[in-house]
Design a protein around this motif. Structure first.
Motif, short mmCIF file in Angstrom:
data_model
loop_
_atom_site.label_atom_id
_atom_site.label_comp_id
_atom_site.label_asym_id
_atom_site.label_seq_id
_atom_site.Cartn_x
_atom_site.Cartn_y
_atom_site.Cartn_z
N MET A 135 -82.54 11.41 -27.67
CA MET A 135 -81.56 11.58 -28.75
C MET A 135 -81.66 12.98 -29.36
O MET A 135 -80.65 13.62 -29.63
N GLY A 138 -79.95 15.54 -27.60
CA GLY A 138 -78.49 15.39 -27.62
C GLY A 138 -77.91 14.72 -26.38
O GLY A 138 -76.71 14.79 -26.15
N ILE A 140 -78.11 11.37 -25.64
CA ILE A 140 -77.53 10.08 -26.00
C ILE A 140 -77.29 10.06 -27.49
O ILE A 140 -77.91 10.83 -28.24
N LYS A 141 -76.38 9.20 -27.92
CA LYS A 141 -75.98 9.12 -29.32
C LYS A 141 -77.19 8.80 -30.20
O LYS A 141 -77.99 7.94 -29.88
N LYS A 142 -77.27 9.52 -31.33
CA LYS A 142 -78.38 9.29 -32.26
C LYS A 142 -78.17 8.00 -33.04
O LYS A 142 -77.07 7.70 -33.50
#
Length: 194
Positions: A135, A138, A140-142
């Motif tokens: 995450m 950047g 994968i979605k946080k």
């Protein structure tokens, strides 16, 4: 003393595992299992004494089998993206083979002992750290890494657990449904890495 036939014993366990976890017949009798294995009930009782003993042994082996496969994935020295792809593949393949095993594990946790072995907690904590790192990069979605984990396992487990309902709703055969599940492995991965 008579020699135990480990082939027959294994046949009985494999048959019970199929009946309990592939077919979802948790209340199958020793006679049902003996008939499906092609042995007489006396022989089944010779090896396992009762249905409960057989069920517990088969359930324990099924949990150990899944745990060993997942441990292999979680401890693999590969990048997170590859690890995630392998995790989805392994979990879904096991789930298609034994779709009712997850339901059993959850039911058992509701019934009794809710402790999780420390090595599983450590394994999960390490995976959560890998999720956080992915995450931060950047990729994968946080979100809370625990939410990511719950979402991932929900995407994998729920369609397997609810396969009877989904087959009825979509009016499709088991074969068609499992084809959907094979496609689903790729779809889950692509949802995460859009």
């Amino acid at each position: 003393m008579a020699q135990r036939d480990t082939g027959t014993e294994q046949l009985i366990k494999d048959t019970a595992k199929r009946i309990f976890f592939s077919e979802g017949k948790f209340h199958a009798t020793t006679q049902d299992i003996a008939d499906a294995a092609g042995v007489n009930r006396t022989l089944l009782n010779y090896y396992f004494r009762s249905r409960d003993i057989l069920f517990e042994q088969v359930a324990q082996e099924a949990r150990a089998e899944t745990s060993a496969l997942l441990d292999e994935v979680f401890s693999a020295k590969i990048g997170f993206k590859q690890k995630l792809e392998k995790l989805i593949e392994t979990f879904m393949e096991q789930g298609m083979k034994y779709p009712f095993r997850e339901m059993y594990v959850i039911t058992e946790m509701h019934r009794g002992d809710k402790t999780v072995p420390i090595e599983k907690i450590n394994r999960l904590n390490n995976f959560l750290k890998e999720i956080s790192a992915e995450m931060e990069q950047g990729n994968i979605k946080k979100m809370d890494p625990r939410q990511f984990c719950m979402n991932l396992f929900a995407l994998m487990a729920y369609p397997l657990i609810s396969n009877c309902l989904n087959r009825a709703l979509f009016n499709i055969s088991s074969k068609e449904y499992f084809e959907l599940m094979h496609d689903r492995k790729k779809l889950i991965f692509e949802m995460i890495y859009q």
